[in-house]
Scaffold this motif. Structure first.
Motif, PDB file in Angstrom:
ATOM      1  N   TYR A  36       0.823  -1.200   0.000  1.00  0.00           N
ATOM      2  CA  TYR A  36       0.000   0.000   0.000  1.00  0.00           C
ATOM      3  C   TYR A  36       0.865   1.261   0.000  1.00  0.00           C
ATOM      4  CZ  TYR A  36      -4.298  -2.653   0.827  1.00  0.00           C
ATOM      5  OH  TYR A  36      -5.368  -3.489   0.706  1.00  0.00           O
ATOM      6  N   VAL A  37       1.966   1.214   0.731  1.00  0.00           N
ATOM      7  CA  VAL A  37       2.887   2.357   0.738  1.00  0.00           C
ATOM      8  C   VAL A  37       3.469   2.580  -0.654  1.00  0.00           C
ATOM      9  CG1 VAL A  37       5.067   3.252   1.652  1.00  0.00           C
ATOM     10  CG2 VAL A  37       3.472   2.061   3.183  1.00  0.00           C
ATOM     11  N   VAL A  38       3.923   1.498  -1.293  1.00  0.00           N
ATOM     12  CA  VAL A  38       4.501   1.577  -2.638  1.00  0.00           C
ATOM     13  C   VAL A  38       3.463   2.060  -3.643  1.00  0.00           C
ATOM     14  CG1 VAL A  38       5.482   0.219  -4.544  1.00  0.00           C
ATOM     15  CG2 VAL A  38       6.252  -0.167  -2.199  1.00  0.00           C
ATOM     16  N   ALA A  39       2.228   1.547  -3.548  1.00  0.00           N
ATOM     17  CA  ALA A  39       1.159   1.958  -4.457  1.00  0.00           C
ATOM     18  C   ALA A  39       0.850   3.440  -4.289  1.00  0.00           C
ATOM     19  CB  ALA A  39      -0.095   1.121  -4.202  1.00  0.00           C
ATOM     20  N   CYS A  40       0.865   3.913  -3.050  1.00  0.00           N
ATOM     21  CA  CYS A  40       0.637   5.333  -2.771  1.00  0.00           C
ATOM     22  C   CYS A  40       1.736   6.186  -3.401  1.00  0.00           C
ATOM     23  CB  CYS A  40       0.573   5.561  -1.263  1.00  0.00           C
ATOM     24  SG  CYS A  40       0.383   7.301  -0.788  1.00  0.00           S
ATOM     25  N   VAL A  41       2.977   5.790  -3.196  1.00  0.00           N
ATOM     26  CA  VAL A  41       4.118   6.522  -3.761  1.00  0.00           C
ATOM     27  C   VAL A  41       4.065   6.513  -5.291  1.00  0.00           C
ATOM     28  CG1 VAL A  41       6.632   6.550  -3.992  1.00  0.00           C
ATOM     29  CG2 VAL A  41       5.592   6.099  -1.761  1.00  0.00           C
ATOM     30  N   SER A  42       3.658   5.391  -5.876  1.00  0.00           N
ATOM     31  CA  SER A  42       3.541   5.286  -7.337  1.00  0.00           C
ATOM     32  C   SER A  42       2.556   6.315  -7.877  1.00  0.00           C
ATOM     33  CB  SER A  42       3.083   3.879  -7.732  1.00  0.00           C
ATOM     34  OG  SER A  42       4.023   2.901  -7.341  1.00  0.00           O
ATOM     35  N   GLY A  43       1.432   6.491  -7.175  1.00  0.00           N
ATOM     36  CA  GLY A  43       0.439   7.476  -7.590  1.00  0.00           C
ATOM     37  C   GLY A  43       0.953   8.897  -7.476  1.00  0.00           C
ATOM     38  N   ILE A  44       1.715   9.162  -6.415  1.00  0.00           N
ATOM     39  CA  ILE A  44       2.281  10.503  -6.229  1.00  0.00           C
ATOM     40  C   ILE A  44       3.291  10.815  -7.332  1.00  0.00           C
ATOM     41  CG2 ILE A  44       3.751  11.901  -4.718  1.00  0.00           C
ATOM     42  CD1 ILE A  44       2.415  10.454  -2.343  1.00  0.00           C
ATOM     43  N   GLY A 219       3.090  -3.893  -4.868  1.00  0.00           N
ATOM     44  CA  GLY A 219       2.556  -2.533  -4.852  1.00  0.00           C
ATOM     45  C   GLY A 219       2.400  -1.892  -6.213  1.00  0.00           C
ATOM     46  N   ILE A 220       3.364  -2.118  -7.102  1.00  0.00           N
ATOM     47  CA  ILE A 220       3.327  -1.470  -8.420  1.00  0.00           C
ATOM     48  C   ILE A 220       2.154  -1.982  -9.271  1.00  0.00           C
ATOM     49  CG2 ILE A 220       4.604  -1.105 -10.573  1.00  0.00           C
ATOM     50  CD1 ILE A 220       7.171  -1.138  -8.858  1.00  0.00           C
ATOM     51  N   PRO A 221       1.990  -3.307  -9.453  1.00  0.00           N
ATOM     52  CA  PRO A 221       0.814  -3.762 -10.217  1.00  0.00           C
ATOM     53  C   PRO A 221      -0.500  -3.437  -9.513  1.00  0.00           C
ATOM     54  CG  PRO A 221       1.988  -5.639  -9.282  1.00  0.00           C
ATOM     55  CD  PRO A 221       2.861  -4.448  -9.102  1.00  0.00           C
ATOM     56  N   ASN A 222      -0.504  -3.380  -8.176  1.00  0.00           N
ATOM     57  CA  ASN A 222      -1.714  -3.048  -7.443  1.00  0.00           C
ATOM     58  C   ASN A 222      -2.162  -1.623  -7.772  1.00  0.00           C
ATOM     59  OD1 ASN A 222      -3.862  -3.392  -5.722  1.00  0.00           O
ATOM     60  ND2 ASN A 222      -2.668  -3.287  -3.847  1.00  0.00           N
ATOM     61  N   TYR A 223      -1.208  -0.698  -7.801  1.00  0.00           N
ATOM     62  CA  TYR A 223      -1.539   0.679  -8.158  1.00  0.00           C
ATOM     63  C   TYR A 223      -2.120   0.745  -9.572  1.00  0.00           C
ATOM     64  CZ  TYR A 223      -0.994   5.307 -10.105  1.00  0.00           C
ATOM     65  OH  TYR A 223      -1.237   6.484 -10.770  1.00  0.00           O
ATOM     66  N   PHE A 224      -1.437   0.101 -10.515  1.00  0.00           N
ATOM     67  CA  PHE A 224      -1.874   0.194 -11.906  1.00  0.00           C
ATOM     68  C   PHE A 224      -3.195  -0.542 -12.159  1.00  0.00           C
ATOM     69  CE2 PHE A 224       2.592   1.403 -12.702  1.00  0.00           C
ATOM     70  CZ  PHE A 224       2.350   2.552 -13.444  1.00  0.00           C
ATOM     71  N   SER A 225      -3.502  -1.560 -11.349  1.00  0.00           N
ATOM     72  CA  SER A 225      -4.783  -2.252 -11.516  1.00  0.00           C
ATOM     73  C   SER A 225      -5.935  -1.296 -11.247  1.00  0.00           C
ATOM     74  CB  SER A 225      -4.867  -3.470 -10.580  1.00  0.00           C
ATOM     75  OG  SER A 225      -4.949  -3.060  -9.228  1.00  0.00           O
ATOM     76  N   ILE A 226      -5.800  -0.434 -10.233  1.00  0.00           N
ATOM     77  CA  ILE A 226      -6.827   0.549  -9.911  1.00  0.00           C
ATOM     78  C   ILE A 226      -6.793   1.714 -10.901  1.00  0.00           C
ATOM     79  CG2 ILE A 226      -7.632   2.215  -8.185  1.00  0.00           C
ATOM     80  CD1 ILE A 226      -8.222  -0.683  -7.502  1.00  0.00           C
ATOM     81  N   TYR A 227      -5.581   2.176 -11.215  1.00  0.00           N
ATOM     82  CA  TYR A 227      -5.427   3.309 -12.138  1.00  0.00           C
ATOM     83  C   TYR A 227      -6.062   2.996 -13.497  1.00  0.00           C
ATOM     84  CZ  TYR A 227      -3.178   6.685 -15.244  1.00  0.00           C
ATOM     85  OH  TYR A 227      -2.942   7.651 -16.184  1.00  0.00           O
ATOM     86  N   PHE A 228      -5.726   1.842 -14.056  1.00  0.00           N
ATOM     87  CA  PHE A 228      -6.257   1.488 -15.374  1.00  0.00           C
ATOM     88  C   PHE A 228      -7.751   1.166 -15.317  1.00  0.00           C
ATOM     89  CE2 PHE A 228      -1.727   0.196 -16.429  1.00  0.00           C
ATOM     90  CZ  PHE A 228      -1.509   1.304 -17.240  1.00  0.00           C
ATOM     91  N   LEU A 229      -8.217   0.624 -14.175  1.00  0.00           N
ATOM     92  CA  LEU A 229      -9.653   0.356 -14.034  1.00  0.00           C
ATOM     93  C   LEU A 229     -10.441   1.662 -14.058  1.00  0.00           C
ATOM     94  CD1 LEU A 229     -12.021  -1.568 -13.519  1.00  0.00           C
ATOM     95  CD2 LEU A 229     -11.540  -1.386 -11.072  1.00  0.00           C
ATOM     96  N   ILE A 230      -9.945   2.674 -13.347  1.00  0.00           N
ATOM     97  CA  ILE A 230     -10.617   3.981 -13.333  1.00  0.00           C
ATOM     98  C   ILE A 230     -10.605   4.590 -14.734  1.00  0.00           C
ATOM     99  CG2 ILE A 230     -10.513   6.337 -12.441  1.00  0.00           C
ATOM    100  CD1 ILE A 230      -9.398   5.176  -9.834  1.00  0.00           C
ATOM    101  N   LYS A 231      -9.477   4.452 -15.430  1.00  0.00           N
ATOM    102  CA  LYS A 231      -9.375   4.964 -16.801  1.00  0.00           C
ATOM    103  C   LYS A 231     -10.387   4.266 -17.717  1.00  0.00           C
ATOM    104  CE  LYS A 231      -5.979   8.037 -17.020  1.00  0.00           C
ATOM    105  NZ  LYS A 231      -6.182   9.391 -17.591  1.00  0.00           N
ATOM    106  N   ALA A 232     -10.542   2.955 -17.519  1.00  0.00           N
ATOM    107  CA  ALA A 232     -11.507   2.201 -18.324  1.00  0.00           C
ATOM    108  C   ALA A 232     -12.934   2.656 -18.024  1.00  0.00           C
ATOM    109  CB  ALA A 232     -11.358   0.707 -18.056  1.00  0.00           C
TER     110      ALA A 232
END
Length: 289
Positions: A36-44, A219-232
């Motif tokens: 979760y920390v890594v996913a948060c940092v990825s978004g920032i 963390g990295i694929p977790n961030y992108f799973s949400i990011y790309f889902l929102i984009k879709a």
């Protein structure tokens, strides 16, 4: 469609990484919190503008993201309890069958299309999820006293997807998707850190480099799973009921195939029937677009 495919691949990679956790005896709680920390940092990092905490806290989606973050880590812990008490198949069915909640919400709240192909595809998708998730010939077995756990997983998972659609539609600006995602993961990380501190006080916590590395990898694929889902979900050509149906069924399909190829998992007849139905459901829903 490209965002949906990328979301499916990222989500499937998460399941593969979870599978590796058990092989290498990774402490799941520690890895999840680091994730979760890594996913948060990825978004920032992905956010194109300077991060201003005060400005972010005034966004219309802020409190929704805060609640979602808490729900994220709560549902994960409920999934762990469900797996321990009822088995992995029950947890998988409860998680994936929850797609019914955002589908119904999208149809009622946003008057999304309900053509005959789409309805048949969604119904077949639900059957496919059930059959593909069954790893024993006897099917799902839930004792009455433990029924509350898969029920909460079902509701919690449905709330996550439905809330993502609602917040994305009404509050999240185009450029705010990365920081919105980062905020969700950030609050999940905060809850996780407090959990670790509590365990440390009780003397039940011992950090491991292996768990940190595993969390970074997750963390990295977790961030992108949400990011790309929102984009879709933002794409004009597909409504949310279509996106959630294809996403959930495709993730289950890809992760099942990955289990066969990389982990030599054995499937029973109902699993193969579920795979065939999953492919059919995706085709039907895709053709309804």
């Amino acid at each position: 469609m490209i965002y949906l495919i990328l979301s499916v691949l990222a989500s499937s990679l998460i399941f593969i990484i979870f599978k590796l956790f058990s092989r290498y005896n990774v402490d799941t709680l520690q890895a999840i919190i680091v994730n979760y920390v890594v996913a948060c940092v990825s978004g920032i990092i992905a956010y194109s503008e300077p991060v201003d905490i005060v400005t972010i806290s005034k966004e219309g989606w802020f409190y929704g993201a805060m609640i979602l973050g808490i729900v994220f880590i709560s549902v994960f812990n409920l999934m762990a309890v469900t797996t321990q008490r009822n088995g992995l198949s029950v947890a998988a069915v409860a998680t994936k069958m929850s797609l019914a909640i955002p589908i119904v919400f999208g149809i009622i709240a946003y008057q999304e299309s309900t053509g005959i192909l789409k309805i048949i595809g969604i119904l077949i998708a639900l059957i496919a999820v059930y059959l593909t998730s069954m790893k024993t010939p006897d099917g799902v077995s839930i004792t009455r006293k433990n029924l509350i756990f898969p029920l909460l997983v079902f509701i919690g998972s449905g709330i996550i997807d439905t809330s993502l659609k609602f917040l994305e539609t009404h509050y999240v600006a185009q450029n705010d998707v990365p920081v919105f995602s980062a905020t969700i993961f950030g609050f999940a990380a905060i809850v996780g850190v407090f959990t670790i501190l509590y365990k440390a006080i009780l003397g039940k916590f011992k950090i491991s480099v292996k768990n940190i590395i595993a969390g970074i990898g997750l963390g990295i694929p977790n961030y992108f799973s949400i990011y790309f889902l929102i984009k879709a979900l933002r794409h004009d050509s597909m409504d949310s009921s279509t996106v959630f149906t294809i996403n959930n069924v495709a993730v289950l399909l890809v992760s099942t195939i990955a289990g066969i190829l990389f982990f030599r998992e054995k499937l029973i007849l109902k699993n193969w029937i579920g795979i065939i139905l999953a492919i059919l459901s995706i085709i039907l829903v895709a053709f309804s677009i």
